[in-house]
Design a protein around this motif. Structure first.
Motif, short mmCIF file in Angstrom:
data_model
loop_
_atom_site.label_atom_id
_atom_site.label_comp_id
_atom_site.label_asym_id
_atom_site.label_seq_id
_atom_site.Cartn_x
_atom_site.Cartn_y
_atom_site.Cartn_z
N ASN A 98 57.08 55.64 21.70
CA ASN A 98 56.67 54.31 21.35
C ASN A 98 58.17 53.55 21.27
O ASN A 98 58.79 53.67 19.94
CB ASN A 98 55.93 54.15 20.29
CG ASN A 98 55.46 52.81 20.04
OD1 ASN A 98 56.09 51.97 20.49
ND2 ASN A 98 54.38 52.64 19.20
N PRO A 99 58.62 52.79 22.17
CA PRO A 99 59.93 51.97 21.83
C PRO A 99 59.86 50.98 21.21
O PRO A 99 60.94 50.21 21.05
CB PRO A 99 60.40 51.82 23.30
CG PRO A 99 59.33 51.65 24.12
CD PRO A 99 58.22 52.73 23.30
N THR A 100 58.89 50.77 20.36
CA THR A 100 58.79 49.62 19.35
C THR A 100 59.11 50.07 17.78
O THR A 100 58.86 49.40 17.12
CB THR A 100 57.24 49.12 19.62
OG1 THR A 100 56.31 49.82 19.12
CG2 THR A 100 57.06 48.29 20.94
N ASN A 101 59.13 51.46 17.82
CA ASN A 101 59.28 52.18 16.67
C ASN A 101 60.51 52.65 16.34
O ASN A 101 61.20 52.92 17.65
CB ASN A 101 58.18 53.11 16.27
CG ASN A 101 57.02 52.38 15.94
OD1 ASN A 101 56.81 51.44 15.83
ND2 ASN A 101 55.94 53.36 16.68
N LEU A 102 61.32 53.16 15.27
CA LEU A 102 62.25 53.82 15.13
C LEU A 102 62.23 55.20 15.10
O LEU A 102 61.10 55.87 14.22
CB LEU A 102 63.25 53.31 13.79
CG LEU A 102 63.55 51.87 13.85
CD1 LEU A 102 64.08 51.49 12.69
CD2 LEU A 102 64.40 51.49 14.96
N SER A 103 63.23 55.97 15.46
CA SER A 103 63.09 57.46 15.36
C SER A 103 64.06 58.06 14.10
O SER A 103 63.87 59.09 13.70
CB SER A 103 63.41 58.27 16.60
OG SER A 103 64.96 57.92 17.00
N ALA A 104 64.74 57.21 13.76
CA ALA A 104 65.64 57.57 12.58
C ALA A 104 66.15 56.06 11.86
O ALA A 104 66.53 55.22 12.66
CB ALA A 104 66.81 58.28 12.93
N ILE A 105 66.53 56.40 10.61
CA ILE A 105 67.23 55.15 9.88
C ILE A 105 68.45 55.78 9.41
O ILE A 105 68.53 56.81 8.62
CB ILE A 105 66.35 54.69 8.73
CG1 ILE A 105 65.00 54.01 9.37
CG2 ILE A 105 67.18 53.47 7.85
CD1 ILE A 105 64.08 53.45 8.34
N ARG A 106 69.54 55.29 9.72
CA ARG A 106 70.85 55.67 9.44
C ARG A 106 71.82 54.81 8.54
O ARG A 106 71.79 53.64 8.84
CB ARG A 106 71.63 56.08 10.73
CG ARG A 106 71.10 56.99 11.51
CD ARG A 106 71.72 57.13 13.00
NE ARG A 106 73.24 57.32 12.67
CZ ARG A 106 73.53 58.79 12.81
NH1 ARG A 106 72.70 59.74 12.76
NH2 ARG A 106 74.65 58.97 12.63
N GLY B 242 66.11 66.73 13.87
CA GLY B 242 66.62 65.35 13.40
C GLY B 242 65.60 64.71 12.43
O GLY B 242 65.11 65.54 11.55
N ALA B 243 65.62 63.34 12.36
CA ALA B 243 64.78 62.84 10.80
C ALA B 243 63.31 63.32 10.88
O ALA B 243 62.76 62.90 9.95
CB ALA B 243 64.96 61.29 11.44
N ILE C 243 73.42 58.59 5.53
CA ILE C 243 72.08 59.11 4.88
C ILE C 243 71.15 59.03 5.89
O ILE C 243 70.87 57.74 6.55
CB ILE C 243 71.69 58.37 3.54
CG1 ILE C 243 72.87 58.72 2.42
CG2 ILE C 243 70.33 58.54 3.18
CD1 ILE C 243 72.67 57.62 1.34
N ILE C 244 70.30 59.87 6.17
CA ILE C 244 69.31 59.94 7.26
C ILE C 244 67.89 59.83 6.65
O ILE C 244 67.73 60.57 5.92
CB ILE C 244 69.22 60.97 8.37
CG1 ILE C 244 70.77 61.33 8.67
CG2 ILE C 244 68.38 60.92 9.40
CD1 ILE C 244 71.40 60.01 9.68
#
Length: 211
Positions: free
Chosen positions: A76-84, A124-125, A158-159
């Motif tokens: 789903n490219p409308t969502n994020l996979s990680a916040i950095r 990953g996250a 920070i992840i």
């Protein structure tokens, strides 16, 4: 008008009662002096401790140098996979232990207090435990709690897991148009506030977007 004593036998005598009163006065004065000295020492120690705490609240602060989100590359490219969130020690700060740092986060799905992730992150996250955050070094490697110490020469990232509360949850993920706020609290109690605001439209899959 004045009467002069000319007889050597007419002398004043100090009675035992007067001597006892004099000794008692000396003892009371000594005790009072001791109390004053102890009180002054206590107040000095307390003032020094308060001054150090005030200094730490100003200097032992975490600076945020960047906030980005990684767009999901597959499902789903409308969502994020990680916040950095990249962080460094404020000018003049001593070592800051991120293992003892907390993040008070408010997002689309409530609020949580996040602490250092103590389980090894291998995927990953998405594998970061709920109510926690992970830390990467400058090379992108996840670090252990003993290694996550900021000093004057390094920085860490920070992840955050966008699928966990308060960012996501209940089949929701932090994504387009979402916003969140973070209060990053150092071990000394100094707080740095960060606002995360995702763009209304992500550019492409796997891209890094400024929050």
């Amino acid at each position: 008008m004045f009467e002069f004593i000319t007889n050597d036998e007419d002398r004043g005598q100090v009675g035992i009662g007067t001597l006892i009163v004099f000794i008692a006065m000396v003892l009371v004065a000594a005790i009072a002096a001791g109390v004053l000295i102890n009180t002054a020492g206590f107040l000095q120690s307390q003032a020094e401790a308060t001054g150090q705490e005030s200094t730490d609240l100003v200097s032992e602060r975490i600076d945020v140098t960047s906030e980005v989100g990684i767009v999901e590359s597959e499902s789903n490219p409308t969502n994020l996979s990680a916040i950095r969130v990249t962080v460094a020690g404020a000018a003049g700060a001593d070592q800051i232990d991120l293992n003892k740092t907390t993040i008070q986060a408010v997002g689309p799905n409530g609020q949580e207090t996040l602490t250092f992730n103590r389980t090894k992150v291998t995927n990953g996250a998405a594998s970061i435990q709920p109510e926690s955050f992970a830390v990467q070094d400058a090379s992108g490697s996840y670090v252990t709690s003993s290694e996550a110490v900021l000093n004057s020469t390094n920085s860490f990232t920070i992840i955050l897991n966008p699928e966990s509360r308060p960012f996501g949850g209940a089949n929701a993920t932090f994504g387009q148009g979402d916003s969140s706020s973070l209060d990053i609290v150092s071990p000394a109690g100094a707080t740095t506030t960060v606002e995360l605001n995702a763009p209304d439209l992500f550019s492409k899959k796997g891209a890094a977007v400024r929050l």
